[in-house]
Design a protein around this motif. Structure first.
Motif, PDB file in Angstrom:
ATOM      1  N   LEU A   7       0.744  -1.255   0.058  1.00  0.00           N
ATOM      2  CA  LEU A   7      -0.064   0.206  -0.209  1.00  0.00           C
ATOM      3  C   LEU A   7       0.947   1.109   0.457  1.00  0.00           C
ATOM      4  O   LEU A   7       0.512   1.979  -0.548  1.00  0.00           O
ATOM      5  N   ALA A   8       2.005   0.753   0.487  1.00  0.00           N
ATOM      6  CA  ALA A   8       3.160   2.231   0.811  1.00  0.00           C
ATOM      7  C   ALA A   8       3.670   2.593  -1.026  1.00  0.00           C
ATOM      8  O   ALA A   8       3.624   3.886  -0.971  1.00  0.00           O
ATOM      9  N   SER A   9       3.706   1.487  -1.658  1.00  0.00           N
ATOM     10  CA  SER A   9       4.539   1.969  -2.748  1.00  0.00           C
ATOM     11  C   SER A   9       3.530   2.464  -3.471  1.00  0.00           C
ATOM     12  O   SER A   9       3.538   2.802  -4.434  1.00  0.00           O
ATOM     13  N   ALA A  10       1.492   1.866  -3.608  1.00  0.00           N
ATOM     14  CA  ALA A  10       1.048   2.289  -4.073  1.00  0.00           C
ATOM     15  C   ALA A  10       0.688   4.263  -4.498  1.00  0.00           C
ATOM     16  O   ALA A  10       0.630   4.547  -5.119  1.00  0.00           O
ATOM     17  N   SER A  11       0.471   4.182  -2.672  1.00  0.00           N
ATOM     18  CA  SER A  11       0.550   6.318  -2.810  1.00  0.00           C
ATOM     19  C   SER A  11       2.217   6.490  -3.156  1.00  0.00           C
ATOM     20  O   SER A  11       1.627   7.987  -3.516  1.00  0.00           O
ATOM     21  N   SER A  12       3.350   5.981  -2.507  1.00  0.00           N
ATOM     22  CA  SER A  12       4.370   6.049  -3.485  1.00  0.00           C
ATOM     23  C   SER A  12       3.927   6.361  -4.645  1.00  0.00           C
ATOM     24  O   SER A  12       4.441   7.221  -5.712  1.00  0.00           O
ATOM     25  N   GLY A  13       3.228   5.616  -5.918  1.00  0.00           N
ATOM     26  CA  GLY A  13       2.941   5.316  -6.979  1.00  0.00           C
ATOM     27  C   GLY A  13       2.105   6.741  -7.342  1.00  0.00           C
ATOM     28  O   GLY A  13       2.784   6.560  -8.933  1.00  0.00           O
TER      29      GLY A  13
END
Lengths: 299, 301
Positions: free
Chosen positions: A271-277
């Motif tokens: 989820l963190a990576s989706a958000s930073s994505g």
């Protein structure tokens, strides 16, 4: 001869390229990959990292906290960029006029540049402490408020605006203003004096000179500055993380902080990576346009 | 690239004289501009003043309400207190060590890359430049997690080496771009053409002719990369957040864990001053040199 030259070029550029690839490009792509798989640190040993397509993006976008955070980020960026530009344009003009004490004034205006963001956050937290803020006492002395403003904790909202959000923007602008001023000052100095003289002959007022000479001449530089400020704003992290941690009630949360919290508080690196994505997509989109204009003259 | 110096004009009138000679409409504009400038100066300087003031106030004075604007008996006590509460000087040394090392490494690597990117055309040069620009633009948060795992896999979490590695990666693109601009404008190609004709190899020409000429610009870039590392909080909070090896930017966070009570605020602000001063000193000492180094990049020869 050319082979020798190429060999020299590649050898010289290799270390920098290697580091940029290993610590820049590769992690960015890896982070994007992480946003398409399940990457829960608490489950990763048992279940690995199965591909889940857009599930992580669906999950963050169905989280009302994330949607609020996205809007916060956009509001935060717009406010910070607008204020930085407005103040920056004014101050750079004032520092460009020739008068006694200008050098001292320039030094003073530059001081916040050298205050690290972590320290800036700490100072402002103390300065905006509800019960002890000198600003509250000043406002009370002038009779402008009757009870202390809760700069960082008031959860009342007006649409997307709230006092804590405004306070955070003020800190961001404070820290980033000197850079904008010096950037604009350098550009102002390259405007030929003859343009102003011609405008003066035509009887232009100060405001007219600013509007018809200065602004048009600054356009290319302003475009660069706005791009840099917008990208910086979208990826901003330290001040919000340290001063409020995104609170109260998520009012000052921005995407980088949300992303950081998902990763290191909840161990949901997917989820963190989706958000930073989402940050990557937005800033990447802007960067491509910027790069196209910047690289035009090269090779 | 950036400049603080302006050519002197013949008349150097006072600001107020200029106000007096202005015509009517301009007078309103000028008064307004001066008023806003004064307000902005208050906004810019108040936090710095408040930090300095608080850091010299004795314990009993900092608690007084309404807050005292001018300390009656300034004392350096908070500074010694700060070092009792957290290993402040140790943190500063950590920061210095990590930042100086990272700045040194990235400047050396950036120099060689920036030189060939500025001077030669070779297949792939544009792509390399584009990738470096892109890495410089996209915010760090988009690559934090893989780098965290990468450093962890190398066994370098909570070590100086891991943080230095991260800083080199973080500062390098910026250093390359800035130096490239500098090489392009500050070092005329005739310099190494002459050296090449004299029988120097490419590297020798770069090493013996270009580097010495470009030293001011290189120093300026080194200082900027130093400041980048010194000011950083994000990477340090992730990669080096335990024990005595913390950098000062993360270390001042210890005060928040001390309960964050008002009784420690003067010591906290003293630590903040200490975390700011080295960067400021570097700037003041090298300012002229720095500005010279940077502006040389904008003057076409």
């Amino acid at each position: 001869m050319t082979r020798q030259k190429y060999l020299f070029c590649y050898l010289m550029v290799a270390p920098a390229m290697l580091i940029t690839a290993a610590l820049g490009i590769y992690p960015m792509l890896f982070s994007l990959w992480m946003s398409f798989v399940e990457y829960d640190l608490l489950r990763v040993n048992e279940f690995g990292t199965p591909f889940v397509g857009l599930d992580n993006y669906v999950e963050v976008f169905s989280d009302p906290r994330f949607v609020q955070t996205l809007f916060n980020t956009i509001i935060f960026t717009i406010l910070a960029v607008a204020a930085t530009l407005g103040f920056g344009l004014l101050l750079s003009q004032v520092l460009n006029i020739n008068y006694r004490g200008r050098t001292a004034l320039r030094m003073l205006v530059c001081v916040p540049w050298f205050v690290p963001p972590a320290v800036a956050s700490a100072i402002w937290m103390w300065l905006l402490n509800t019960d002890r803020s000198p600003i509250n006492f000043l406002l009370q002395d002038f009779g402008l408020i009757t009870s202390n403003v809760r700069w960082l904790t008031d959860s009342a909202t007006w649409g997307p605006f709230s006092i804590p959000m405004m306070s955070i923007v003020a800190v961001r602008v404070w820290n980033g203003l000197p850079f904008a001023v010096i950037f604009l000052l350098a550009a102002l100095q390259s405007i030929p004096r003859s343009l102003y003289e011609a405008a003066e002959v035509d009887g232009a007022s100060l405001l007219q000179k600013f509007w018809y000479v200065t602004l048009p001449m600054l356009r290319p530089v302003l475009a660069i500055l706005i791009t840099l400020l917008v990208i910086g704003g979208l990826g901003s992290f330290e001040i919000n993380y340290i001063m409020t941690g995104g609170g109260p009630q998520n009012l000052t949360n921005i995407m980088a902080v949300y992303s950081y919290q998902q990763a290191f508080s909840f161990f949901r690196f997917d989820l963190a990576s989706a958000s930073s994505g989402v940050i990557f997509l937005m800033t990447g989109f802007i960067s491509i346009f910027y790069l196209r204009s910047q690289l035009k003259g090269v090779a | 690239m950036m400049t603080i110096a302006v050519p002197e004009t013949a008349v150097r009138a006072g600001l107020w004289q200029r106000l007096a000679f202005a015509n009517k409409t301009d007078l309103v504009t000028r008064v307004l501009v001066v008023a806003i400038t004064i307000a902005l100066l208050f906004y810019i300087l108040l936090p710095v003043y408040w930090m300095l003031k608080s850091s010299f106030q004795p314990n009993q004075e900092i608690r007084v309400l309404p807050p005292i604007w001018f300390p009656t008996e300034p004392t350096a006590q908070p500074y010694t207190n700060a070092n009792r509460l957290i290993p402040m000087w140790r943190y500063v040394l950590n920061s210095l060590f990590v930042s100086v090392t990272a700045a040194g490494i990235s400047t050396i690597i950036a120099c060689s890359a920036a030189y060939v990117l500025a001077r030669f055309r070779f297949p792939g040069a544009t792509i390399i430049l584009g990738l470096i620009l892109l890495t410089n633009l996209i915010p760090a948060i988009t690559r934090v997690f893989p780098i965290y795992f990468f450093i962890q896999d190398l066994g370098l979490l909570n070590s100086y080496a891991g943080l230095i590695l991260a800083y080199v990666g973080f500062s390098l693109p910026f250093a390359v771009l800035m130096l490239r601009g500098y090489f392009e404008s500050a070092a005329p190609p005739e310099l190494e053409e002459a050296a090449l004709i004299d029988g120097c190899g490419y590297f020798e020409a770069f090493w013996r002719v270009i580097l010495p000429v470009c030293l001011p610009g290189i120093a300026a870039v080194a200082i900027f990369t130093f400041l980048n590392a010194w000011n950083d909080f994000l990477w340090a909070s992730l990669l080096l957040n335990q024990g005595e090896m913390k950098t000062i930017q993360v270390g001042i966070g210890d005060f928040a864990q001390e309960g964050g009570g008002v009784q420690y605020v003067n010591a906290f602000m003293a630590a903040c001053v200490v975390a700011t001063v080295p960067a400021l000193v570097v700037f003041v000492f090298v300012q002229r040199w720095l500005v010279g180094g940077l502006t040389a990049g904008s003057v076409k020869t």
